[in-house]
Design a protein around this motif. Structure first.
Motif, PDB file in Angstrom:
ATOM      1  N   ASN A 191       0.934  -1.145   0.092  1.00 38.64           N
ATOM      2  CA  ASN A 191       0.080  -0.017   0.047  1.00 38.64           C
ATOM      3  C   ASN A 191       0.686   1.182   0.093  1.00 38.64           C
ATOM      4  O   ASN A 191       0.714   2.239   0.627  1.00 38.64           O
ATOM      5  N   TYR A 192       1.927   1.317  -0.915  1.00 35.89           N
ATOM      6  CA  TYR A 192       2.524   2.452  -0.973  1.00 35.89           C
ATOM      7  C   TYR A 192       1.749   3.686  -1.629  1.00 35.89           C
ATOM      8  O   TYR A 192       0.922   3.627  -2.341  1.00 35.89           O
ATOM      9  N   THR A 193       1.869   4.703  -1.025  1.00 34.76           N
ATOM     10  CA  THR A 193       1.017   5.978  -1.139  1.00 34.76           C
ATOM     11  C   THR A 193       2.017   7.090  -1.764  1.00 34.76           C
ATOM     12  O   THR A 193       3.068   7.344  -1.277  1.00 34.76           O
ATOM     13  N   TYR A 194       1.578   7.798  -2.794  1.00 33.74           N
ATOM     14  CA  TYR A 194       2.391   8.912  -3.380  1.00 33.74           C
ATOM     15  C   TYR A 194       1.434   9.888  -4.043  1.00 33.74           C
ATOM     16  O   TYR A 194       0.270   9.633  -4.088  1.00 33.74           O
ATOM     17  N   PHE A 195       2.114  10.933  -4.414  1.00 31.07           N
ATOM     18  CA  PHE A 195       1.303  12.204  -5.181  1.00 31.07           C
ATOM     19  C   PHE A 195       1.362  11.733  -6.741  1.00 31.07           C
ATOM     20  O   PHE A 195       2.675  11.771  -7.164  1.00 31.07           O
ATOM     21  N   ASP A 196       0.385  11.612  -7.383  1.00 32.08           N
ATOM     22  CA  ASP A 196       0.574  11.321  -8.913  1.00 32.08           C
ATOM     23  C   ASP A 196       0.401  13.021  -9.505  1.00 32.08           C
ATOM     24  O   ASP A 196       0.317  13.751  -8.746  1.00 32.08           O
ATOM     25  N   SER A 197       0.478  12.879 -10.792  1.00 33.53           N
ATOM     26  CA  SER A 197       0.637  14.069 -11.720  1.00 33.53           C
ATOM     27  C   SER A 197      -0.846  14.935 -11.540  1.00 33.53           C
ATOM     28  O   SER A 197      -0.762  16.219 -11.822  1.00 33.53           O
ATOM     29  N   ASP A 198      -1.885  14.228 -11.096  1.00 34.56           N
ATOM     30  CA  ASP A 198      -3.138  15.157 -10.864  1.00 34.56           C
ATOM     31  C   ASP A 198      -3.115  15.662  -9.564  1.00 34.56           C
ATOM     32  O   ASP A 198      -4.260  16.229  -9.114  1.00 34.56           O
ATOM     33  N   PHE A 199      -1.939  15.618  -8.782  1.00 38.27           N
ATOM     34  CA  PHE A 199      -1.920  16.127  -7.543  1.00 38.27           C
ATOM     35  C   PHE A 199      -2.700  15.242  -6.247  1.00 38.27           C
ATOM     36  O   PHE A 199      -3.208  15.880  -5.366  1.00 38.27           O
ATOM     37  N   SER A 200      -3.304  14.107  -6.785  1.00 41.37           N
ATOM     38  CA  SER A 200      -3.991  13.584  -5.471  1.00 41.37           C
ATOM     39  C   SER A 200      -3.270  12.302  -5.216  1.00 41.37           C
ATOM     40  O   SER A 200      -2.362  11.720  -5.797  1.00 41.37           O
ATOM     41  N   THR A 201      -3.601  11.743  -3.798  1.00 38.60           N
ATOM     42  CA  THR A 201      -3.009  10.679  -3.275  1.00 38.60           C
ATOM     43  C   THR A 201      -3.555   9.304  -4.027  1.00 38.60           C
ATOM     44  O   THR A 201      -4.692   9.076  -4.349  1.00 38.60           O
ATOM     45  N   GLN A 202      -2.264   8.616  -4.444  1.00 36.08           N
ATOM     46  CA  GLN A 202      -2.697   7.283  -5.157  1.00 36.08           C
ATOM     47  C   GLN A 202      -1.878   6.203  -4.184  1.00 36.08           C
ATOM     48  O   GLN A 202      -1.022   6.513  -3.465  1.00 36.08           O
ATOM     49  N   VAL A 203      -2.479   4.939  -4.258  1.00 36.89           N
ATOM     50  CA  VAL A 203      -2.158   3.775  -3.656  1.00 36.89           C
ATOM     51  C   VAL A 203      -1.823   2.679  -4.702  1.00 36.89           C
ATOM     52  O   VAL A 203      -2.632   2.338  -5.180  1.00 36.89           O
TER      53      VAL A 203
END
Length: 636
Positions: free
Chosen positions: A473-485
């Motif tokens: 469940n690695y969490t990061y910011f994507d190019s649309d600036f929302s949190t992704q898992v």
């Protein structure tokens, strides 16, 4: 490559410097390197300590760790002095926006170390001081240490100051201050940071009671330009006129104020002076943090912010909090000398008030934990720890153990394992923009497991390590600036080596790693190496200690991280911008007694016609810059 006036001046200064060194060396009737000056070496101190009558002798302690002392030695030439930017001063580099004081992205995955609520802007943490890092000195006289460094103009400086002395026989005082002021080499990009760590340490005459009061403040003020808009202007004529290259943002900036006050007590309850004494400790701390990003000219920057642009009056992201922490612990030990087991248990409570501007939130986490420091034999030791968040139905915890063994002086082995389960929402909930909530407080727990081993050879002159991470469940910011898992567990493997080798007066130091990882992990090279070769000698009857050498960094091409100041965070962009880099530095340092001078020509590769390098997308590395400065230790 044209021989411009700028390059001619640089070549003249470099030639004069080398000629001066060679002439001085020709006049030197020196003694062999390593010859010990008369007078002997104080017991327990490093063999390089000065032996003059006013020599500094003693030990230092890290705050809250009263039993673990380190011998204090006189200063030698420190190869880290000339690398004043944390982006370049560690074992491995960080990606940066190109200037001292800018946010940093690790090129080698570091993982999560602490359980609990981690707030603030992680990109600036390598600069920030922590209460537990403050050092107290037990010396024969007062100590003052100053560092000043400048690059180019008086607006690009770093200043450090340390002062420590005994106020009374059992009361000691330390103040540690740092100031960074860097204008940058592009428009609208300036860092103005201040960091202060100061405190008092008191102990009773019989050493039964210790108390430490520490105040820490970190102030960060960063102008943000969002990066350059084009690379086409880096030709032979405009290369030295970076202020003319257009940038993304105007009048945008980050402000972070982080303050912490800690009062720690330790008292021996039973068996004072015995190895199996029962020792209690208690600490209370108050911390406040204010972080804000603002852009007053958002109308012209809408394409840069995309979905974050929700109000034509400007963009403002803010996160503030205040917290109280109380920790109570008990420690005891059994056994003696080669077979000793030391156990500490503790409980910690936190009362936290978060101000998200659109809402107020109260969080009251409660932790229970234990640590074990076990000496299994004269050559083998085991350290273990466990911490659990009580009252949480999502099962957040951390566990770890590390085993260390040595075989004589030539061979050592360290192996460890660590597992931590944490709420990634606690990491990213600090991000909020007016009118749109980019937080996600209902993310699944992230679990990170780490297995590692380090083999040391030749009395620790060579270290070979292997690290394996598994992240679920690695969490990061994507190019649309929302949190992704990430939907699947990710693996990262890293093989690394560090070395410090010497042949007569020649030294070869460095580190390197091979790294392989699954996507969506990002912003890290697969191959990295840093190597320095330098000549170190004592001249003029051992009065002048000099170093002259070069340092080369190499990273293969990798997908660069992107920086979004509106989020105050790095993010992964599928529009991948691949780049590698290979900058070369030339440095010269010398020391006379307690006075050190360093001159560092950074990124000579650019002056020799090399390309423009990047470690963060749209933020170029600096061309050739001469950094010079001095460090001076004074005794009273």
């Amino acid at each position: 490559m044209l021989l411009t006036a700028y390059r001619m001046r640089w070549m003249i200064w470099f030639t004069l410097l080398v000629s001066t060194c060679v002439c001085a060396h020709a006049q030197d009737p020196r003694n062999p390197v390593g010859t010990q000056a008369p007078g002997g070496i104080p017991d327990g101190l490093d063999s390089t300590v000065f032996t003059a009558p006013d020599s500094l002798r003693g030990v230092y302690f890290v705050a809250f760790q009263y039993e673990d002392s380190t011998s204090l030695r006189e200063i030698n030439i420190d190869i880290g002095d000339r690398q004043l930017d944390p982006a370049r001063s560690g074992r491995h580099d960080y990606g940066s926006l190109g200037n001292l004081g800018s946010p940093l992205h690790p090129l080698a995955y570091e993982g999560v170390e602490e359980l609990g609520i981690r707030s603030g802007i992680t990109g600036y943490q390598p600069y920030m001081k922590r209460s537990r890092d403050l050092q107290f000195y037990k010396t024969n006289q007062a100590l003052a240490d100053f560092l000043f460094a400048q690059t180019g103009t008086q607006n690009n400086i770093r200043f450090d100051a340390l002062f420590a002395r005994d106020l009374q026989d059992r009361l000691r005082f330390t103040i540690d201050y740092q100031r960074i002021n860097h204008t940058g080499y592009f428009d609208q990009h300036r860092s103005k940071h201040s960091f202060l760590n100061t405190g008092l340490w008191y102990h009773s005459e019989d050493q039964r009671y210790h108390s430490t009061l520490v105040f820490t403040t970190n102030s960060i003020n960063q102008e943000s330009n969002g990066g350059i808009t084009t690379r086409d202007l880096f030709d032979e004529e405009d290369f030295e006129l970076r202020a003319n290259i257009p940038v993304q943002l105007d009048r945008a900036g980050i402000i972070i104020q982080d303050r912490n006050l800690t009062w720690h007590h330790k008292y021996t309850l039973l068996g004072h002076g015995k190895s199996d004494a029962l020792v209690g400790d208690f600490s209370v701390s108050y911390r406040s943090q204010r972080s804000r990003y603002s852009d007053e000219n958002i109308a012209g920057d809408s394409s840069f912010y995309q979905v974050l642009w929700v109000d034509t009056r400007g963009l403002r992201s803010s996160y503030n909090y205040r917290s109280w922490n109380q920790e109570l612990g008990l420690r005891t030990a059994v056994g003696r000398s080669d077979f000793r087991q030391e156990l500490r248990g503790y409980i910690r409570a936190e009362q936290r008030l978060e101000d998200l501007e659109s809402e107020m939130r109260t969080v009251n986490p409660f932790y229970v934990g234990a640590t074990l420091d076990s000496r299994l034999s004269s050559a083998i030791s085991l350290d273990a720890y466990a911490e659990l968040l009580i009252g949480d139905d999502r099962g957040r915890y951390k566990l770890g153990a590390e085993l260390t063994g040595t075989v004589g002086k030539a061979l050592g082995l360290t192996a460890g394992v660590r597992s931590i389960i944490y709420d990634p929402g606690w990491i990213y909930e600090r991000q909020i923009a007016t009118g749109i909530d980019i937080r996600n407080l209902d993310l699944n727990n992230t679990q990170e497991d780490k297995l590692y081993g380090v083999l040391s050879l030749l009395e620790d002159r060579i270290r070979v390590g292997a690290h394996l991470y598994r992240i679920d469940n690695y969490t990061y910011f994507d190019s649309d600036f929302s949190t992704q898992v990430s939907s699947e567990a990710l693996l990262l493997q890293r093989l690394e080596v560090d070395w410090q080798l010497r042949w007569r007066r020649w030294h070869w130091d460095g580190s390197a790693f091979l790294q392989n990882y699954d996507e969506p992990l990002y912003g890290m090279p697969r191959l990295y190496a840093r190597s320095s070769v330098y000549y170190n000698d004592l001249w003029f009857n051992d009065e002048l200690d000099i170093q002259l050498g070069v340092e080369l960094r190499v990273a293969d091409r990798y997908a660069l991280p992107w920086w979004q100041p509106g989020l105050m965070s790095f993010y992964r962009n599928p529009i991948e911008d691949y780049d590698g880099y290979m900058p070369l530095d030339v440095f010269f340092q010398f020391r006379i007694d307690r006075f050190r001078v360093f001159i560092n020509a950074e990124n000579v590769t650019a002056e020799l016609g090399g390309p423009i390098y990047y470690t963060v997308a749209n933020h170029p590395m600096n061309e050739l810059r001469i950094r010079f400065g001095f460090r001076w230790r004074l005794l009273n």
